[in-house]
Design an enzyme around this catalytic site. Structure first.
Site, short mmCIF file in Angstrom:
data_model
loop_
_atom_site.label_atom_id
_atom_site.label_comp_id
_atom_site.label_asym_id
_atom_site.label_seq_id
_atom_site.Cartn_x
_atom_site.Cartn_y
_atom_site.Cartn_z
N HIS A 94 0.84 -1.23 0.00
CA HIS A 94 0.00 0.00 0.00
C HIS A 94 0.86 1.26 0.00
CE1 HIS A 94 -0.02 -0.70 4.63
NE2 HIS A 94 0.96 0.13 4.32
N HIS A 114 -2.08 4.51 9.63
CA HIS A 114 -0.74 5.06 9.90
C HIS A 114 -0.88 6.37 10.67
CE1 HIS A 114 -0.39 2.48 6.34
NE2 HIS A 114 0.86 2.28 6.64
N HIS A 171 10.31 -4.15 4.32
CA HIS A 171 10.72 -2.75 4.32
C HIS A 171 10.99 -2.25 5.73
CE1 HIS A 171 6.31 -2.19 4.66
NE2 HIS A 171 6.40 -0.88 4.76
#
Ligand code: DHB
Ligand code: FE
Length: 281
Positions: free
Chosen positions: A12, A59, A193
């Site tokens: 995403h 987030h 990541h």
């Protein structure tokens, strides 16, 4: 009866959303990614669900450190768009399915999953970027979406095993909903990541490849992966991949692989994408 017939898995990455919104998808950097999503968009257009249960992480757009639910389900009629970084994306609001969302909350609590019920929250790139990748830039999203938020931002996040068990509980819940609905489940985030400190930029292609192979063939085995392994091998943000286990378990054991794509680099992450269909659907 409602039924989960397909699962879509996708990173995403916010820069992907910025490329779509800014019209730079066909430049040298992004075109290898968006060319591969042409197939996925066509498959999605040919296989339109009534509802998507979209498993993603917020987030700090809707929740910040004051309130950190582990699992939260969006039960409202609609959800506004928010974001950090580039700010709210110019995409349509998300239209929910309150009846199915409330049914899921009531059903999974009997399987020992106590969801946080959200009647008003905003959704960010964790949810909107996969929608844009699969549906492009419509004036309105073509189906209803139930946002299903998983905390992977603030330790402790749920284990892969807990996410796998939740996926099974979601499948049971959907199959008990007394209306003919074609439901898709999406798992978003990942792949390897790390966004900060000395290991920023970490990519582990070998580990990611094994993750994809095992996710398809033996997700129960994959669910045993520890928090420590995710962080060590996939980086601090690689923990987003536990959300893929929710979607994979929800689809059931037997699946057909429709699409598989892995690309490095995409912003700071390895971009992973899968489409699986239930084998007997
Ligand atoms: C990036 C990836 C994410 O998943 C995220 O939430 C923020 C940034 C990135 O690669 O830049
Ligand atoms: Fe993320």
């Amino acid at each position: 009866m409602a039924r989960i017939t397909s699962a879509v898995f996708s990173s995403h990455i916010p820069a992907v959303g910025a490329a779509i919104d800014g019209g730079t998808t066909d430049n040298e950097y992004w075109s290898p990614v968006f060319k591969r999503f042409e197939f996925s968009k066509q498959w999605q257009a040919d296989n339109k669900p009534d509802v998507i249960i979209l498993v993603y992480n917020d987030h700090a757009s809707a929740f910040d450190l004051r309130v950190v639910p582990t699992f939260a389900i969006g039960c409202s009629e609609s959800f506004e768009i928010a974001d950090e970084g580039w700010g709210p994306r110019p995409v349509p609001p998300v239209i929910g399915h309150p009846d199915l969302a409330w049914h899921i909350a009531q059903s999974v609590i009997l399987d020992s999953f106590d969801l946080t019920i959200c009647n008003d929250f905003k959704v960010d790139h964790g949810l909107t970027v996969p929608l844009s990748l699969m549906f492009g830039q419509p004036d309105a999203w073509p189906c209803k979406v139930i946002p299903f938020m998983v905390n992977v931002i603030q330790y402790p996040p749920p284990t892969g095993k807990r996410c796998f068990d939740l996926g099974n509980a979601l499948r049971n819940a959907v199959e008990k909903f007394d209306e003919d609905l074609n439901v898709h489940i999406w798992g978003t985030g990942g792949m390897s990541h790390q966004l900060q400190y000395t290991r920023a930029g970490l990519i582990n292609k070998e580990w990611d490849t094994n993750f994809l192979n095992t996710l398809i063939a033996d997700p129960e085995e994959l669910s045993k992966t520890s928090h420590t392994e995710y962080i060590r091998e996939a980086g601090s943000e690689g923990i987003e991949l536990v959300m893929w286990l929710v979607a994979r378990a929800a689809l059931g054991a037997q699946v057909n692989e429709i699409q598989r794509f892995y690309h490095v680099p995409a912003s700071n992450t390895a971009l992973g994408h899968l489409i699986l269909e239930k084998a007997d659907s």
